[in-house]
Each structure stands twice: as C-alpha cells, then as structure tokens.
Design a protein around this motif. Structure first.
Motif, PDB file in Angstrom:
ATOM      1  N   ILE A  45      13.638  17.287  33.881  1.00  0.00           N
ATOM      2  CA  ILE A  45      15.101  17.188  33.833  1.00  0.00           C
ATOM      3  C   ILE A  45      15.610  17.439  32.412  1.00  0.00           C
ATOM      4  N   GLU A  82      18.122  20.378  31.248  1.00  0.00           N
ATOM      5  CA  GLU A  82      19.341  20.149  30.461  1.00  0.00           C
ATOM      6  C   GLU A  82      19.384  21.094  29.261  1.00  0.00           C
ATOM      7  N   ASP A 105      18.569  11.031  44.037  1.00  0.00           N
ATOM      8  CA  ASP A 105      19.221  11.016  42.722  1.00  0.00           C
ATOM      9  C   ASP A 105      18.706  12.143  41.831  1.00  0.00           C
ATOM     10  N   VAL A 106      17.395  12.354  41.846  1.00  0.00           N
ATOM     11  CA  VAL A 106      16.807  13.435  41.047  1.00  0.00           C
ATOM     12  C   VAL A 106      17.310  14.775  41.565  1.00  0.00           C
ATOM     13  N   ARG A 136      20.026  15.475  43.222  1.00  0.00           N
ATOM     14  CA  ARG A 136      21.450  15.619  42.908  1.00  0.00           C
ATOM     15  C   ARG A 136      21.636  16.020  41.443  1.00  0.00           C
ATOM     16  N   ARG A 137      20.905  15.367  40.545  1.00  0.00           N
ATOM     17  CA  ARG A 137      21.032  15.660  39.106  1.00  0.00           C
ATOM     18  C   ARG A 137      20.612  17.097  38.786  1.00  0.00           C
ATOM     19  N   VAL A 138      19.481  17.538  39.323  1.00  0.00           N
ATOM     20  CA  VAL A 138      19.036  18.897  38.993  1.00  0.00           C
ATOM     21  C   VAL A 138      19.966  19.945  39.594  1.00  0.00           C
ATOM     22  N   GLU A 178      23.222  19.464  39.990  1.00  0.00           N
ATOM     23  CA  GLU A 178      24.408  19.430  39.116  1.00  0.00           C
ATOM     24  C   GLU A 178      24.188  20.285  37.870  1.00  0.00           C
ATOM     25  N   LEU A 179      22.951  20.315  37.397  1.00  0.00           N
ATOM     26  CA  LEU A 179      22.610  21.084  36.199  1.00  0.00           C
ATOM     27  C   LEU A 179      22.343  22.549  36.511  1.00  0.00           C
ATOM     28  N   TYR A 201      14.835  23.116  44.231  1.00  0.00           N
ATOM     29  CA  TYR A 201      14.202  21.819  44.054  1.00  0.00           C
ATOM     30  C   TYR A 201      13.160  21.729  45.166  1.00  0.00           C
TER      31      TYR A 201
END
Length: 108
Positions: A64, A68, A89-90, A92-94, A96-97, A102
C-alpha cells in the motif's frame, strides 16, 4: 504484444519473484524484480515501468505504501496488488489509490 511491456514484480520471497519473472518473461514481458517497496522505489526512480505487480505484506515499505508513492509520482503506471491477507478495507484503500487490480493469493 501488449502495450504494457515493462513489468516490475515486487515480493519479499525470492522463490515467488523467480517464478513470476520466469512466467512473465516467457510471455514476452520485460521483467524487473524487487524484494520490497523501498527497492521498488529505487528501481522506479531510475527505470519507470508500465505495470507494477506487488505483494501486500513485505518488510519495510509494504504494497500500500508503494502504491501511494506510485500514485503520487507515476499515476500512469498500472498497479496490481497481490495478497494472501486481504480484506474489504485493504481492497477499498487500494482501489481509492487507483490500483488496476486487487487479487487474492493463491493466483493460478
């Protein structure tokens, strides 16, 4: 041949790096490997690639944190995260970036 020819594969397990390097090279990709996110950044700073395929959990800079860094400096680079430790959560974060994909391990 795909327009996305240069690939950086990042994983802390040497056997995994060797296997993916061999497989991707046999399919015509120009492959470079790195054992962690810090080494990947060193490589990307000198030699940009089209696609980064990275493990999530690695010592030092994880997948992650690498994403970023890529998101901020090389937004045109496609990023694929591989993980055996994923959760919503992981993912969703990746996403978003801007991760292209995934994938949960094991990968066939």
């Amino acid at each position: 041949m795909s327009a996305y020819n240069k690939v950086l594969f990042v994983d802390d397990e040497e056997g995994v790096r060797v296997s993916w390097d061999r497989m991707l090279s046999q399919h015509g990709f120009d492959v470079t490997t790195a054992e962690d996110g810090g080494r990947a950044i060193d490589e990307l700073s000198d030699h940009p690639v089209d696609v980064v395929v990275s493990d999530l959990k690695m010592p030092g800079l994880d997948g992650i944190q690498l994403l970023e860094w890529i998101h901020d400096r090389h937004p045109e680079t496609r990023f694929i995260l591989l993980t055996g430790y994923g959760n919503e959560d992981v993912e969703r974060r990746v996403r978003e970036l801007g991760a292209f994909e995934y994938l949960n391990k094991p990968i066939s």
